[in-house]
Structure formats: structure tokens, C-alpha cells
Scaffold this active site. Structure first.
Site, short mmCIF file in Angstrom:
data_model
loop_
_atom_site.label_atom_id
_atom_site.label_comp_id
_atom_site.label_asym_id
_atom_site.label_seq_id
_atom_site.Cartn_x
_atom_site.Cartn_y
_atom_site.Cartn_z
CE1 TYR A 221 0.56 0.74 4.51
CE2 TYR A 221 0.27 -1.45 4.34
CZ TYR A 221 0.83 -0.37 4.95
OH TYR A 221 1.27 -0.54 6.36
N GLY B 74 5.93 1.99 5.04
CA GLY B 74 7.48 2.33 4.98
C GLY B 74 8.05 1.64 4.33
CB ILE B 75 11.02 2.46 1.82
CG1 ILE B 75 11.80 1.64 0.62
CG2 ILE B 75 11.94 3.47 2.61
CD1 ILE B 75 10.94 1.39 -0.46
CG ASP B 76 11.16 1.54 7.70
OD1 ASP B 76 10.09 1.71 7.02
OD2 ASP B 76 11.18 2.07 9.00
NE ARG B 77 5.41 -2.06 8.76
CZ ARG B 77 4.14 -2.13 8.49
NH1 ARG B 77 3.68 -0.90 8.40
NH2 ARG B 77 3.44 -3.12 8.82
CG ASP C 87 12.30 -3.09 12.26
OD1 ASP C 87 13.07 -2.74 13.09
OD2 ASP C 87 12.53 -2.35 11.16
CB THR D 290 12.04 4.52 16.73
OG1 THR D 290 13.61 5.01 16.52
CG2 THR D 290 11.35 5.88 17.63
CB THR E 261 8.45 4.69 40.88
OG1 THR E 261 7.66 5.04 42.18
CG2 THR E 261 7.91 5.37 39.66
#
Length: 192
Positions: free
Chosen positions: A35, A39-42, A61, A64, A117
Site C-alpha cells: 500500500y 514504510g520503505i524500511d518495513r 522490527d 523506535t 516506581t
């Protein structure tokens, strides 16, 4: 030529006028049903994994963002999911709350029910994240039981070690790979 695949528009802009550059686009990736906003990375990681290990393939992946991207045995993109990665979740709690401290990633799984915490933050993020990864893998394997699964990205080793501690049967199905995007680029530029 210099081949470029980028998902960071400000970085892409720096290279637009550089001589002898070629931007890799989704149209050049040998996968079906991509689609336009994928993302080109994916796409490159999925191609690199599938070409190296075979299809069907699920790529996790762990950068980030934490993304899942899957294709069937005919190289058809089935789809995926994206949510905040490990570091982004930790930094968001620190930066977007008034009193929560900055917390480091523990090398090993923290206690699930923490008594301070910092450890509570570690527990909440890590156990939720690895449970989500496990759930996505199980759902994928219901549809594609013969699929290969790989994890890549900067947090791959840490997340894999957490998975291995908590869900060893799931971790046993995962191949840890460092350079899937580069493998995808290599497979793409050979054809260009």
C-alpha cells in the site's frame, strides 16, 4: 550510483540534489499488494527476510517503533501493525508525566510485581510489550503455521532475551537478524 531508502523526510531532502543518487521506492520492491503509505524500511526488511529465510514471513522490527510486517508464500503483503518501541515507551513516561523518573532497560526481566516506581515502570512496559509480541506471533502462526519469523532493529537482542525468558517456546521460533533492511536493499538494487 548511491542508493537511498529513507523514512525520514528531512534526511531525504538532504540527498535530493546529490549527483548520481537513486531513491528506492515501493514500486521497485519485489512484493505484491504494497500500500502507498507502507514504510520503505518495513518493505525492505520483509523482502530481505523473505529472500534470506523464505516466505511466508513475519518480520518484527524492534526500533523506535515496534512493527510487525507479514507476507504469505506468494510474496503478498498480508499486513502488519505499528506501536511505540521499547525506548519510546520509556522516554514517553519520563517526558510526558510530572514525576515519573527516567528508567533504564534492565538486562533481564524485572520482577512482575515491583515494589518501587522504577521497577514498576520496567515491569509495566516490558511485560506488556512482550505479551503483545507473543500475541501477534500466535495470531500470525494460526494463519501461517509454516511461516518463518524474524526480529531485527536496535532493540532486537534485548527484546529477544526477554521473550526467551518469559516465552521460550515462542522465542524458539524466532530468528534474530541484524541487517534485514540492507539485505532488502541489496536484493532490490541487483535488479535496478
Amino acid at each position: 550510483p548511491l542508493f537511498i531508502a529513507s523514512v525520514v523526510p528531512t534526511q531525504t531532502k538532504l540527498w535530493e540534489n546529490h549527483p548520481n543518487t537513486k531513491f528506492i521506492t515501493l514500486n521497485e520492491i519485489l512484493l505484491n499488494n504494497l500500500y502507498p503509505t507502507l514504510g520503505i524500511d518495513r518493505a525492505l526488511a520483509l523482502l530481505g527476510a523473505g529472500e534470506s529465510l523464505g516466505f511466508p514471513m513475519l518480520v518484527i522490527d524492534a526500533g523506535t517503533a515496534l512493527s510487525f510486517t507479514g507476507a504469505d508464500s506468494n510474496r503478498n503483503l498480508i499486513g502488519g501493525a505499528i506501536f511505540p518501541g521499547l525506548g519510546l515507551q520509556f522516554s514517553t513516561l519520563t517526558n510526558k508525566t510530572g514525576q515519573l523518573p527516567k528508567v533504564e532497560f534492565p538486562e533481564q526481566l524485572p520482577k512482575r510485581f515491583a515494589v518501587n516506581t522504577s521497577e514498576a515502570i520496567q515491569s509495566g512496559i516490558i511485560y506488556t510489550l512482550i505479551a503483545g509480541i507473543k500475541d501477534f506471533i500466535e495470531a500470525w502462526l494460526q494463519d501461517f503455521p509454516e511461516s518463518k519469523i524474524t526480529i531485527t532493529g536496535g532493540d532486537r537482542n534485548l527484546l529477544f532475551s526477554y521473550l526467551k525468558s518469559q516465552y521460550p517456546q515462542i522465542a524458539a521460533k524466532i530468528v534474530v537478524e541484524k541487517n534485514l533492511i540492507l539485505r532488502g536493499i541489496q536484493k532490490t538494487i541487483i535488479r535496478l
